[in-house]
Write a protein that holds these residues in place. Sequence first.
Motif, PDB file in Angstrom:
ATOM      1  N   GLU A  28       0.810  -1.215   0.000  1.00 37.67           N
ATOM      2  CA  GLU A  28       0.000   0.000   0.000  1.00 37.67           C
ATOM      3  C   GLU A  28       0.846   1.269   0.000  1.00 37.67           C
ATOM      4  OE1 GLU A  28      -3.265  -0.146  -0.280  1.00 37.67           O
ATOM      5  OE2 GLU A  28      -3.180  -2.336  -0.253  1.00 37.67           O
ATOM      6  N   THR A  29       2.172   1.131  -0.014  1.00 42.35           N
ATOM      7  CA  THR A  29       3.036   2.305   0.100  1.00 42.35           C
ATOM      8  C   THR A  29       3.333   2.925  -1.263  1.00 42.35           C
ATOM      9  OG1 THR A  29       5.046   0.998  -0.061  1.00 42.35           O
ATOM     10  CG2 THR A  29       4.157   1.363   2.152  1.00 42.35           C
ATOM     11  N   LYS A  30       3.792   4.163  -1.232  1.00 38.63           N
ATOM     12  CA  LYS A  30       4.156   4.869  -2.459  1.00 38.63           C
ATOM     13  C   LYS A  30       5.410   4.253  -3.085  1.00 38.63           C
ATOM     14  CE  LYS A  30       4.777   9.514  -4.244  1.00 38.63           C
ATOM     15  NZ  LYS A  30       4.759  10.936  -3.938  1.00 38.63           N
ATOM     16  N   THR A  31       6.294   3.708  -2.262  1.00 36.43           N
ATOM     17  CA  THR A  31       7.506   3.061  -2.766  1.00 36.43           C
ATOM     18  C   THR A  31       7.155   1.879  -3.656  1.00 36.43           C
ATOM     19  OG1 THR A  31       8.654   3.693  -0.744  1.00 36.43           O
ATOM     20  CG2 THR A  31       9.683   1.990  -2.082  1.00 36.43           C
ATOM     21  N   ARG A  33       4.398   1.412  -5.309  1.00 32.92           N
ATOM     22  CA  ARG A  33       3.792   1.934  -6.534  1.00 32.92           C
ATOM     23  C   ARG A  33       4.847   2.433  -7.512  1.00 32.92           C
ATOM     24  NH1 ARG A  33      -1.194   5.317  -3.868  1.00 32.92           N
ATOM     25  NH2 ARG A  33      -2.278   3.518  -3.007  1.00 32.92           N
ATOM     26  N   LEU A  34       5.845   3.139  -7.008  1.00 35.10           N
ATOM     27  CA  LEU A  34       6.917   3.642  -7.878  1.00 35.10           C
ATOM     28  C   LEU A  34       7.729   2.487  -8.460  1.00 35.10           C
ATOM     29  CD1 LEU A  34       8.152   6.758  -5.866  1.00 35.10           C
ATOM     30  CD2 LEU A  34       6.873   6.721  -8.003  1.00 35.10           C
ATOM     31  N   SER A  36       6.677  -0.591  -9.014  1.00 33.24           N
ATOM     32  CA  SER A  36       5.874  -1.303 -10.001  1.00 33.24           C
ATOM     33  C   SER A  36       5.770  -0.504 -11.304  1.00 33.24           C
ATOM     34  CB  SER A  36       4.488  -1.618  -9.452  1.00 33.24           C
ATOM     35  OG  SER A  36       3.794  -0.435  -9.147  1.00 33.24           O
TER      36      SER A  36
END
Length: 86
Positions: A28-31, A33-34, A36
């Motif tokens: 669920e973290t922004k890390t 997402r970046l 992926s």
Amino acid sequence: MAEQDQEAEPLPPDVRLPKEQPPSPFFETKTFRLISIFIYVSGISGLGMVLAFYYLIFFDSSMPDIHLKFPVSIGGHPVQKVHEYQ
């Protein structure tokens, strides 16, 4: 039909079902997402590079000689130079 409508028999008391694990909070973290997005863009770019190398190295772009045997004409005049075949 009546057999399908009945509920499943209860499990014996010595059988345990595994508990459902909650998803890791890392997903669920922004890390995550970046990372992926970076993997996705790299994959698409890598496939584009593979396709470019294929066209540079293996693809044969020479025109077939069929236009010499069957020339295109406009108004009865050939558009390109016609070779005579014997």
